[in-house]
Design an enzyme around this catalytic site. Structure first.
Site, PDB file in Angstrom:
ATOM      1  N   GLU A 155       7.445 -10.064   2.308  1.00 21.51           N
ATOM      2  CA  GLU A 155       6.852 -10.462   3.583  1.00 21.51           C
ATOM      3  C   GLU A 155       6.433 -11.922   3.588  1.00 21.51           C
ATOM      4  O   GLU A 155       6.292 -12.524   4.652  1.00 21.51           O
ATOM      5  CB  GLU A 155       5.622  -9.578   3.857  1.00 21.51           C
ATOM      6  CG  GLU A 155       4.924  -9.852   5.163  1.00 21.51           C
ATOM      7  CD  GLU A 155       3.675  -9.007   5.320  1.00 21.51           C
ATOM      8  OE1 GLU A 155       3.119  -8.986   6.411  1.00 21.51           O
ATOM      9  OE2 GLU A 155       3.258  -8.372   4.336  1.00 21.51           O
ATOM     10  N   HIS A 159      -5.585   0.511   1.821  1.00 19.07           N
ATOM     11  CA  HIS A 159      -4.469   0.792   2.718  1.00 19.07           C
ATOM     12  C   HIS A 159      -4.773   2.054   3.522  1.00 19.07           C
ATOM     13  O   HIS A 159      -4.812   3.158   2.972  1.00 19.07           O
ATOM     14  CB  HIS A 159      -3.203   0.983   1.876  1.00 19.07           C
ATOM     15  CG  HIS A 159      -1.939   0.975   2.665  1.00 19.07           C
ATOM     16  ND1 HIS A 159      -1.896   1.137   4.032  1.00 19.07           N
ATOM     17  CD2 HIS A 159      -0.639   0.829   2.276  1.00 19.07           C
ATOM     18  CE1 HIS A 159      -0.649   1.093   4.442  1.00 19.07           C
ATOM     19  NE2 HIS A 159       0.139   0.904   3.388  1.00 19.07           N
ATOM     20  N   LYS A 202      -6.139  -5.501   3.636  1.00 18.14           N
ATOM     21  CA  LYS A 202      -6.125  -4.444   2.624  1.00 18.14           C
ATOM     22  C   LYS A 202      -6.829  -4.846   1.338  1.00 18.14           C
ATOM     23  O   LYS A 202      -7.212  -3.986   0.543  1.00 18.14           O
ATOM     24  CB  LYS A 202      -4.679  -4.037   2.322  1.00 18.14           C
ATOM     25  CG  LYS A 202      -3.984  -3.351   3.490  1.00 18.14           C
ATOM     26  CD  LYS A 202      -2.548  -2.984   3.135  1.00 18.14           C
ATOM     27  CE  LYS A 202      -1.845  -2.326   4.308  1.00 18.14           C
ATOM     28  NZ  LYS A 202      -1.593  -3.283   5.415  1.00 18.14           N
ATOM     29  N   HIS A 211       0.989  -7.367   6.116  1.00 14.75           N
ATOM     30  CA  HIS A 211       0.957  -5.983   5.622  1.00 14.75           C
ATOM     31  C   HIS A 211       0.458  -5.978   4.182  1.00 14.75           C
ATOM     32  O   HIS A 211      -0.441  -5.220   3.832  1.00 14.75           O
ATOM     33  CB  HIS A 211       2.340  -5.357   5.717  1.00 14.75           C
ATOM     34  CG  HIS A 211       2.391  -3.944   5.234  1.00 14.75           C
ATOM     35  ND1 HIS A 211       1.785  -2.906   5.910  1.00 14.75           N
ATOM     36  CD2 HIS A 211       2.957  -3.390   4.134  1.00 14.75           C
ATOM     37  CE1 HIS A 211       1.980  -1.774   5.258  1.00 14.75           C
ATOM     38  NE2 HIS A 211       2.688  -2.035   4.177  1.00 14.75           N
ATOM     39  N   PHE A 231       6.954   3.309   4.583  1.00 12.33           N
ATOM     40  CA  PHE A 231       7.955   4.073   3.862  1.00 12.33           C
ATOM     41  C   PHE A 231       9.078   4.466   4.825  1.00 12.33           C
ATOM     42  O   PHE A 231       8.834   4.841   5.970  1.00 12.33           O
ATOM     43  CB  PHE A 231       7.348   5.343   3.270  1.00 12.33           C
ATOM     44  CG  PHE A 231       6.596   5.145   1.973  1.00 12.33           C
ATOM     45  CD1 PHE A 231       6.454   3.893   1.402  1.00 12.33           C
ATOM     46  CD2 PHE A 231       6.038   6.234   1.321  1.00 12.33           C
ATOM     47  CE1 PHE A 231       5.765   3.716   0.212  1.00 12.33           C
ATOM     48  CE2 PHE A 231       5.343   6.075   0.120  1.00 12.33           C
ATOM     49  CZ  PHE A 231       5.201   4.821  -0.440  1.00 12.33           C
ATOM     50  N   CYS A 259       3.301   3.948   7.453  1.00 16.48           N
ATOM     51  CA  CYS A 259       2.266   2.911   7.538  1.00 16.48           C
ATOM     52  C   CYS A 259       2.476   1.946   8.701  1.00 16.48           C
ATOM     53  O   CYS A 259       1.637   1.069   8.921  1.00 16.48           O
ATOM     54  CB  CYS A 259       2.191   2.146   6.224  1.00 16.48           C
ATOM     55  SG  CYS A 259       1.999   3.233   4.802  1.00 16.48           S
TER      56      CYS A 259
END
Length: 426
Positions: free
Chosen positions: A336, A351, A346, A325, A411, A185
């Site tokens: 975050e 996403h 998002k 994110h 990931f 991502c």
């Protein structure tokens, strides 16, 4: 940005200032194919209005799945953008990238005449993707069950993650650097920093960069269900993506592409083109911790943001907006979280995996241009660990952005932070 002692034992010292004569990079074109439409500017308008692209999945029968919602692209006109031959065989991720890339060129005023005047050996393309041609791969798996003779000759080429960059470069005749980056991502943000590096080093004057993914197919959704990553709020899809909300239960899959045109400043000035924003710098780090989960103390994310500031010579106090994110997962949102004005694209489009950073860069740059930042949807019961006063509310807000940060984390512990700023004309 407020950072706990456990997360960062010492402050990074600002060490870099722009040197006289250093090549500067500006954004001159925006292209997007999203669940909210295939025009970058209308995409931002929809974001400001709080329109959501999340609904029941219509592309296949998922009635037996525990997750039956996603942010799909329901329709996309490719007339004039892609040849029928490519459109017939190509994967969705490739189609999305080609359309978004060519629209970014149009937005930048690169007509056929202008294109003919470019030194195409100094023009490059880097389009990242998390999954590449997943649908083409699936079709191949089904074909081989019948006979090897049923395999398409496009099975290998159109399943590769580099093919969006390659085909776009072929269509344009751009002979500079052309490749793809796969960091899950975070792919789009990794792509922009590599594209920027080619311009800074003098390899190129123009780079198309972005990301594209299209994995809303049975195996894509089922795979993320197996990872316990997706929301199961099927009864109310528009409420499913809820970053920083205490009732979040996973992210919502989206699809699409974002492609931006980066240009060396003097090259852009010579063309007399519109400049949306300047890229100051960015940073990449790795958690080196887990294949799917972020580091429990957020060390890699914090380090990435701090290093982006140090590299760019930007003071923390000058960053007054973060496009986060914030995937709407239990761990990701809080690791975050920083004490700044933040929102999550998002919450409206889901996403987009490898395309998320590029689509969010479009939203960030449009926020710089217009002075409007889009709302956070579904922030109805803020998590106890966040201060809702520093998060954008349910309505769009005015903000004079000094420096904006756009984050993408993937990931494997891949972290990326990019800093954009208004172009001041000097």
């Amino acid at each position: 940005m407020a950072v706990s002692a456990a997360q960062c034992k010492k402050e990074l010292v600002i060490t870099k200032k722009k040197e006289t004569g250093e090549r500067r990079i500006v954004v001159t074109g925006l292209g997007a194919v999203t669940p909210l439409g295939d025009d970058a500017h209308l995409f931002h308008t929809s974001l400001l209005e709080g329109v959501t692209g999340i609904s029941d999945i219509q592309g296949f029968d998922c009635s037996e799945f525990p997750t039956r919602i996603a942010a799909e692209i329901k329709s996309l006109s490719i007339d004039g953008w892609i040849s029928p031959k490519i459109a017939k065989k190509a994967d969705k991720y490739l189609i999305y990238a080609l359309v978004a890339g060519k629209k970014a060129l149009v937005d930048a005023g690169i007509t056929e005449q202008v294109s003919g005047e470019l030194d195409k050996s100094r023009c490059g393309v880097i389009i990242g993707s998390a999954m590449g041609g997943l649908r083409v791969l699936n079709d191949g798996f089904e074909a081989i069950k019948v006979s090897y003779k049923k395999m398409s000759p496009f099975y290998i080429p159109y399943s590769l993650t580099n093919m969006a960059s390659a085909v776009l470069a072929m269509d344009l005749g751009w002979a500079g650097p052309s490749y793809s980056i796969n960091t899950a991502c975070a792919s789009s943000n990794y792509s922009i920093l590599n594209a920027a590096s080619h311009i800074i080093k003098g390899d190129t004057d123009i780079m198309l960069y972005g990301g594209s993914d299209g994995m809303i197919i049975p195996s894509g959704i089922a795979g993320l269900i197996a990872c316990n990553a997706l929301s199961q709020r099927n009864s109310d899809p528009t409420k499913a993506a809820r970053p920083w909300d205490a009732d979040r239960d996973g992210f919502v899959m989206g699809e699409g592409a974002g492609v931006l045109l980066l240009e060396e400043l003097e090259h852009a000035k010579k063309r007399g083109t519109n400049i949306y924003a300047e890229i100051l710098d960015g940073s990449l780090t790795c958690d080196a911790y887990h294949i799917t989960a972020p580091h429990p103390e957020g060390v890699g994310m914090v380090s990435c943001m701090e290093k982006a500031l140090a590299k760019s010579g930007v003071a923390k106090e000058d960053v007054n907006y973060i496009n986060a994110h914030a995937p709407s997962t239990r761990l990701g949102d809080l690791r975050e979280y920083q004490a700044l004005r933040m929102n999550s694209t998002k919450s409206l489009i889901g996403h987009l995996l490898g395309a998320s950073g590029a689509a969010e860069a479009v939203a960030t740059i449009k926020a710089i241009q217009t002075g409007w930042i889009h709302p956070n949807l579904n922030l109805e019961n803020p998590d106890k660990h966040v201060d809702a006063k520093v998060l954008v509310g349910p309505k769009k807000e005015r903000l004079d952005i000094k420096v904006a940060m756009s984050n993408s984390f993937g990931f494997g512990g891949h972290n990326s932070s990019i800093l954009f700023a208004p172009f001041k004309g000097n």
